[in-house]
Design a protein around this motif. Sequence first.
Motif, PDB file in Angstrom:
ATOM      1  N   GLU A  14      27.914  42.029  27.362  1.00  0.00           N
ATOM      2  CA  GLU A  14      28.703  40.849  27.021  1.00  0.00           C
ATOM      3  C   GLU A  14      29.747  41.171  25.957  1.00  0.00           C
ATOM      4  OE1 GLU A  14      28.882  37.883  28.333  1.00  0.00           O
ATOM      5  OE2 GLU A  14      27.352  38.294  29.828  1.00  0.00           O
ATOM      6  N   TRP A  15      29.364  41.974  24.970  1.00  0.00           N
ATOM      7  CA  TRP A  15      30.311  42.328  23.909  1.00  0.00           C
ATOM      8  C   TRP A  15      31.370  43.286  24.429  1.00  0.00           C
ATOM      9  CZ3 TRP A  15      30.383  39.172  20.142  1.00  0.00           C
ATOM     10  CH2 TRP A  15      29.216  38.589  19.646  1.00  0.00           C
ATOM     11  N   SER A  16      30.997  44.174  25.342  1.00  0.00           N
ATOM     12  CA  SER A  16      31.944  45.174  25.829  1.00  0.00           C
ATOM     13  C   SER A  16      32.892  44.619  26.884  1.00  0.00           C
ATOM     14  CB  SER A  16      31.173  46.368  26.408  1.00  0.00           C
ATOM     15  OG  SER A  16      32.045  47.327  26.953  1.00  0.00           O
ATOM     16  N   TYR A  17      32.356  43.878  27.853  1.00  0.00           N
ATOM     17  CA  TYR A  17      33.152  43.469  29.004  1.00  0.00           C
ATOM     18  C   TYR A  17      33.861  42.130  28.821  1.00  0.00           C
ATOM     19  CZ  TYR A  17      30.626  47.143  31.514  1.00  0.00           C
ATOM     20  OH  TYR A  17      30.096  48.339  31.918  1.00  0.00           O
ATOM     21  N   ASN A  18      33.292  41.243  28.027  1.00  0.00           N
ATOM     22  CA  ASN A  18      33.811  39.876  27.967  1.00  0.00           C
ATOM     23  C   ASN A  18      34.412  39.500  26.622  1.00  0.00           C
ATOM     24  OD1 ASN A  18      32.955  39.174  30.656  1.00  0.00           O
ATOM     25  ND2 ASN A  18      30.862  39.136  29.874  1.00  0.00           N
ATOM     26  N   THR A  19      34.487  40.471  25.703  1.00  0.00           N
ATOM     27  CA  THR A  19      35.010  40.183  24.369  1.00  0.00           C
ATOM     28  C   THR A  19      36.291  40.968  24.130  1.00  0.00           C
ATOM     29  OG1 THR A  19      32.740  39.914  23.602  1.00  0.00           O
ATOM     30  CG2 THR A  19      34.447  40.067  21.920  1.00  0.00           C
ATOM     31  N   HIS A  20      37.288  40.284  23.612  1.00  0.00           N
ATOM     32  CA  HIS A  20      38.566  40.910  23.267  1.00  0.00           C
ATOM     33  C   HIS A  20      38.813  40.707  21.778  1.00  0.00           C
ATOM     34  CE1 HIS A  20      42.765  42.076  23.386  1.00  0.00           C
ATOM     35  NE2 HIS A  20      43.077  40.937  22.784  1.00  0.00           N
ATOM     36  N   PHE A  21      39.366  41.744  21.124  1.00  0.00           N
ATOM     37  CA  PHE A  21      39.624  41.677  19.685  1.00  0.00           C
ATOM     38  C   PHE A  21      41.133  41.686  19.449  1.00  0.00           C
ATOM     39  CE2 PHE A  21      35.489  43.596  20.272  1.00  0.00           C
ATOM     40  CZ  PHE A  21      34.702  42.916  19.365  1.00  0.00           C
ATOM     41  N   ASP A  22      41.631  40.671  18.748  1.00  0.00           N
ATOM     42  CA  ASP A  22      43.042  40.605  18.381  1.00  0.00           C
ATOM     43  C   ASP A  22      43.213  41.240  17.008  1.00  0.00           C
ATOM     44  OD1 ASP A  22      43.907  39.232  20.693  1.00  0.00           O
ATOM     45  OD2 ASP A  22      43.164  37.345  19.841  1.00  0.00           O
ATOM     46  N   VAL A  23      43.662  42.491  16.994  1.00  0.00           N
ATOM     47  CA  VAL A  23      43.836  43.207  15.730  1.00  0.00           C
ATOM     48  C   VAL A  23      45.043  42.648  14.998  1.00  0.00           C
ATOM     49  CG1 VAL A  23      44.267  45.449  14.660  1.00  0.00           C
ATOM     50  CG2 VAL A  23      42.744  45.273  16.648  1.00  0.00           C
ATOM     51  N   GLY A  24      44.859  42.259  13.743  1.00  0.00           N
ATOM     52  CA  GLY A  24      45.913  41.630  12.964  1.00  0.00           C
ATOM     53  C   GLY A  24      46.946  42.614  12.447  1.00  0.00           C
ATOM     54  N   ASP A  25      48.165  42.122  12.206  1.00  0.00           N
ATOM     55  CA  ASP A  25      49.252  42.963  11.701  1.00  0.00           C
ATOM     56  C   ASP A  25      48.960  43.495  10.308  1.00  0.00           C
ATOM     57  OD1 ASP A  25      50.635  42.500  14.033  1.00  0.00           O
ATOM     58  OD2 ASP A  25      51.792  40.810  13.206  1.00  0.00           O
ATOM     59  N   GLU A  26      48.100  42.810   9.569  1.00  0.00           N
ATOM     60  CA  GLU A  26      47.799  43.242   8.211  1.00  0.00           C
ATOM     61  C   GLU A  26      46.778  44.379   8.175  1.00  0.00           C
ATOM     62  OE1 GLU A  26      45.028  39.883   9.329  1.00  0.00           O
ATOM     63  OE2 GLU A  26      47.138  40.432   9.599  1.00  0.00           O
TER      64      GLU A  26
END
Length: 647
Positions: A293-305
Amino acid sequence: MSDPDLQFEELEPYRSLILAKMKSSTTKGELVDNCLTDIREILKLDSDRGSRSKTRREQGQGQTTYKQTLEHGFIHYELEKNVPWTSNSDVRDVENHLALITRRKGTNYAALYFSENSRRRKIRDEFGTDSYDGLGQLKEIPPERLNAVFFGDQVRTLWMSGMHRRVPVKADSKILSGTDLEYTLDPINDQTFYFSAARSRHPDIENAVGISPNKSRIWTQRSSDWPDYQNSVKTLLDLLEENERTEKRPIPVLAEFADPDNVSDPYDLVIQAPEIFSQDIEQQPETLKRVEEWSYNTHFDVGDESSPSCIEAGINYRGKQIGDLTIELKSSDPLNVEIDSVTTDLTVDQLPRNLRDTGSEDSGTDESGEDESDEESSEPLSELKELCEDPRNVKIYFDTGHTLSNGSLFKARFRDQPFQNFLWADFDDNYDITKEKPDGFPSDGDEVEWDDTPERSLFRWIRENWPPDSEPWQDARSAPSGWLACEDGSTEAADFVHLTTKTDTPVISLIHAKAAGNDSPDREISVANYEKVTGQAVKNLRNLDHETLGPNLNEAITDKIGTYVWKDGEYAEREEMVTELEDLGSDYERRVVVLQPHIQESQFNDISDEDDSEDAQRLKQLQTLLLGAENSCNGLGAEFHVISATE
């Protein structure tokens, strides 16, 4: 049931080992006993100290034995835990496990075996720490040492992870299996992958050996008995002692470790897919699903900071933001990037149902994908937090081309690779390398007089000199031999098709010829002269299938070219060759050949040593073209060769 009192002679463990080197200050005689004491502490072999979900209890008494060359010690313990398919805590599974350590006397090396996969990382992470008297005196074997000592030839399995920017048209990771995988790698596209584990044949080890260099681990197979285990461990530790070499890149095509000094601008973060951990031979496959679930269904929006040492990202589960994640890194060593801290913040009322189902006190994972932590936690994002606390579970991409993967920094950079399959032929004055085929070929009038004519085209060279007296055709009889059919035409399978059944395995060769641009000894490197003929060769790869090739050859029987067939140098009937092709089984070798004598061997060798000249750049372009064609051929199980002129 009374506790079993195991003896060394009853042990026959799987040979899956963490290898370690003792520090110079180690009191070697006390190492085994001290390590066993440390392992008891780490495993909490006391029913009063376990979590509600897991309890470990030592069975019998840990034992130590001293022999002439090896010193062993083991602990047998019982693991009792909740089962995953019911909420009834009275239903419990009971497993028996073994922790075994071996020290090779006269060396600084030791081997540790743990049947409970999820404990390996916990034990290995205590190497070199001040907290333990035994494990604290050990350190992992550097990856470059394991590569040099245990990476053999004939690579049978490769676990590869990508360094490239994630795109739909290219895999993030690959697992390959075959008889000798170095020949299957794409010398261009696979440069953006590194290998996390490999299994290969080793000249000094009886069975294929697997290595996970970043985990200081190797594995072979199950021991047949206790003496077999002892002998194999002795061999492995002796190889470490005898070989001080290092090898950073045992497979030159793949990516290499990168300098951490100029890393910047992180832009993406992912949780490693559970299949990545499948190099662990002793894994329980069902446990790999814990991080799906964490690998396939989760996306991380890395911040500009975000910075190279601090990754800040929003956590999106199936399109909905559910929290924030911050990872602090310490990356002074590119081989061992440490995660200093991980913090999570839930920004919704509660986790989605699927994540609540997978989350539990057993949330961390080892390289096997199995549960790692014994401690209960009420933090909603505890499973994600514990996953991210181990750098081997996350992959972080940086705009500078670096990627943090499996706890190490890599950088994908394109390196020009040489094309290895040139064959050099001496055409001398008997053949005109600027003339591809006889005049008026294929004539609508009289047949071409192949044997009694002054014309000396490349077609005639093939007619008189095939198969060549060089690898890989040396097993065939001297030229001319086998079946040879000229197939030049608008629907050709190749300019010539050659079939030999005189070798151990039949061989079909599709031969494509193109004349050189000129025959001047000072002629320059030309990519254009190879582009068209190489494209023709790739376009006709479907004819490597004998069931396709036979009918295509049969279509030319009524044409003038249909008479240009030879067997062992003598004219023969095309129908007979077609029949022999159709009678072939699927077990035959396939070769694709381009005959283009424009480039010269002496010129090739001289320019190969240059870097910046115009000819050197042209040669690199030519080799890239040929490597692409070779990869297409390899994908269909065929070899690709280019014949050019010695001068």
